[in-house]
Motif scaffolding. Structure first.
Motif, PDB file in Angstrom:
ATOM      1  N   LYS A  14       0.857  -1.181   0.000  1.00  0.00           N
ATOM      2  CA  LYS A  14       0.000   0.000   0.000  1.00  0.00           C
ATOM      3  C   LYS A  14       0.899   1.238   0.000  1.00  0.00           C
ATOM      4  N   PRO A  15       1.060   1.897  -1.147  1.00  0.00           N
ATOM      5  CA  PRO A  15       2.001   3.004  -1.238  1.00  0.00           C
ATOM      6  C   PRO A  15       1.646   4.240  -0.400  1.00  0.00           C
ATOM      7  N   LEU A  16       0.410   4.373   0.053  1.00  0.00           N
ATOM      8  CA  LEU A  16       0.016   5.547   0.837  1.00  0.00           C
ATOM      9  C   LEU A  16       0.011   5.292   2.338  1.00  0.00           C
ATOM     10  N   LEU A  17       0.080   4.052   2.734  1.00  0.00           N
ATOM     11  CA  LEU A  17      -0.154   3.670   4.123  1.00  0.00           C
ATOM     12  C   LEU A  17       0.817   4.291   5.117  1.00  0.00           C
ATOM     13  N   ALA A  18       2.086   4.299   4.831  1.00  0.00           N
ATOM     14  CA  ALA A  18       3.068   4.802   5.797  1.00  0.00           C
ATOM     15  C   ALA A  18       2.831   6.277   6.102  1.00  0.00           C
ATOM     16  N   ASP A  19       2.510   7.054   5.095  1.00  0.00           N
ATOM     17  CA  ASP A  19       2.233   8.475   5.324  1.00  0.00           C
ATOM     18  C   ASP A  19       0.999   8.636   6.203  1.00  0.00           C
ATOM     19  N   GLN A  20      -0.012   7.837   5.940  1.00  0.00           N
ATOM     20  CA  GLN A  20      -1.239   7.912   6.737  1.00  0.00           C
ATOM     21  C   GLN A  20      -0.958   7.559   8.193  1.00  0.00           C
ATOM     22  N   VAL A  21      -0.221   6.486   8.410  1.00  0.00           N
ATOM     23  CA  VAL A  21       0.087   6.035   9.768  1.00  0.00           C
ATOM     24  C   VAL A  21       0.947   7.065  10.501  1.00  0.00           C
ATOM     25  N   ALA A  22       1.905   7.648   9.810  1.00  0.00           N
ATOM     26  CA  ALA A  22       2.805   8.609  10.447  1.00  0.00           C
ATOM     27  C   ALA A  22       2.117   9.932  10.768  1.00  0.00           C
ATOM     28  N   VAL A  23       1.229  10.374   9.891  1.00  0.00           N
ATOM     29  CA  VAL A  23       0.613  11.688  10.083  1.00  0.00           C
ATOM     30  C   VAL A  23      -0.624  11.620  10.972  1.00  0.00           C
ATOM     31  N   ASN A  24      -1.528  10.664  10.692  1.00  0.00           N
ATOM     32  CA  ASN A  24      -2.738  10.534  11.499  1.00  0.00           C
ATOM     33  C   ASN A  24      -3.264   9.107  11.371  1.00  0.00           C
ATOM     34  N   TRP A  25      -2.739   8.227  12.210  1.00  0.00           N
ATOM     35  CA  TRP A  25      -3.088   6.808  12.145  1.00  0.00           C
ATOM     36  C   TRP A  25      -4.577   6.572  12.307  1.00  0.00           C
ATOM     37  N   ARG A  26      -5.290   7.487  12.960  1.00  0.00           N
ATOM     38  CA  ARG A  26      -6.735   7.313  13.159  1.00  0.00           C
ATOM     39  C   ARG A  26      -7.509   7.375  11.839  1.00  0.00           C
ATOM     40  N   LYS A  27      -6.924   8.009  10.842  1.00  0.00           N
ATOM     41  CA  LYS A  27      -7.581   8.126   9.536  1.00  0.00           C
ATOM     42  C   LYS A  27      -6.923   7.228   8.485  1.00  0.00           C
ATOM     43  N   ALA A  28      -5.980   6.419   8.905  1.00  0.00           N
ATOM     44  CA  ALA A  28      -5.260   5.545   7.977  1.00  0.00           C
ATOM     45  C   ALA A  28      -6.157   4.391   7.519  1.00  0.00           C
ATOM     46  N   ASP A  29      -5.812   3.834   6.388  1.00  0.00           N
ATOM     47  CA  ASP A  29      -6.517   2.688   5.808  1.00  0.00           C
ATOM     48  C   ASP A  29      -6.026   1.412   6.493  1.00  0.00           C
ATOM     49  N   ILE A  30      -6.459   1.233   7.761  1.00  0.00           N
ATOM     50  CA  ILE A  30      -6.047   0.074   8.542  1.00  0.00           C
ATOM     51  C   ILE A  30      -7.278  -0.554   9.189  1.00  0.00           C
ATOM     52  N   THR A  31      -7.102  -1.759   9.692  1.00  0.00           N
ATOM     53  CA  THR A  31      -8.211  -2.501  10.291  1.00  0.00           C
ATOM     54  C   THR A  31      -8.449  -2.045  11.737  1.00  0.00           C
ATOM     55  N   PRO A  32      -9.608  -2.353  12.292  1.00  0.00           N
ATOM     56  CA  PRO A  32      -9.835  -2.065  13.719  1.00  0.00           C
ATOM     57  C   PRO A  32      -8.780  -2.726  14.614  1.00  0.00           C
ATOM     58  N   ARG A  33      -8.352  -3.917  14.267  1.00  0.00           N
ATOM     59  CA  ARG A  33      -7.285  -4.602  15.022  1.00  0.00           C
ATOM     60  C   ARG A  33      -6.016  -3.760  15.031  1.00  0.00           C
ATOM     61  N   GLN A  34      -5.653  -3.252  13.873  1.00  0.00           N
ATOM     62  CA  GLN A  34      -4.429  -2.452  13.771  1.00  0.00           C
ATOM     63  C   GLN A  34      -4.573  -1.122  14.507  1.00  0.00           C
TER      64      GLN A  34
END
Length: 192
Positions: free
Chosen positions: A98-118
């Protein structure tokens, strides 16, 4: 390699360290700066990478390699560690494809494309990172519905704590990420 401390030359390193670094270079196409920056103290280098491997390459437990990198990226961002956010963000993009995931996690993990578990995993990791003295049984109970065992929870905390050390070493030493990391997992890799 930009750093406050002069890194040793690869040729001057003990054989075991040189072999490990050349193996990484063969696989990635470059030598990540952390390998040479920490090599100035061989005993510490060996201990650092032994613990790194024990945490990040283990085969048991329910954490995926991508989830492990997600923890490092999120907590590295909380600790404002440029090196770890960029380097482990690159590995996260590759592991999760997922080429966008790291930026999402680093900037605002609450809005990242991740599962409830993550989300639960990162929330716990960030509490360990920023307020470990407040960890209590309800924090553990919040992870159980997501399938995390006591050993998985230990892994989340241990990865967070280990990379807290790494973040601080990289920041105080002014260790910068290799330019190659910025594009990894964003653009197709050239086949050699």
């Amino acid at each position: 390699m930009p750093t406050r401390y002069r890194a040793p030359e690869l040729k001057d390193l003990p054989a075991d360290m040189r072999a490990r670094i050349l193996e990484v270079q063969e696989k990635s196409g470059f030598v990540p700066n952390v390998f040479l920056a920490l090599a100035r103290r061989p005993a510490e280098w060996r201990a650092f990478f032994a613990y790194h491997d024990a945490l990040m390459l283990k085969e048991d437990g329910s954490l995926t390699k991508g989830e492990r990198e997600m923890i490092v990226t999120a907590t590295g961002a909380a600790n404002q560690c440029l090196y770890c956010v960029v380097a482990h963000g690159a590995i996260l993009r590759i592991q999760e494809k997922k080429p966008l995931l790291a930026d999402q996690v680093a900037v605002n993990w609450r809005k990242a494309d991740i599962t409830p578990r993550q989300r639960a995993m990162i929330e716990f990791a960030l509490k360990v990172c920023l307020r470990s003295h407040e960890i209590a049984e309800p924090d553990f109970e919040a992870l159980r519905p997501h399938g995390f065992s006591n050993e998985d929870i230990w892994d989340i905390a241990a990865i967070t704590a280990f990379f807290g050390l790494s973040n601080r070493m990289a920041s105080f030493a002014d260790m910068l990420p290799n330019p190659e990391f910025y594009l990894m997992g964003r653009v197709p890799r050239e086949n050699k």
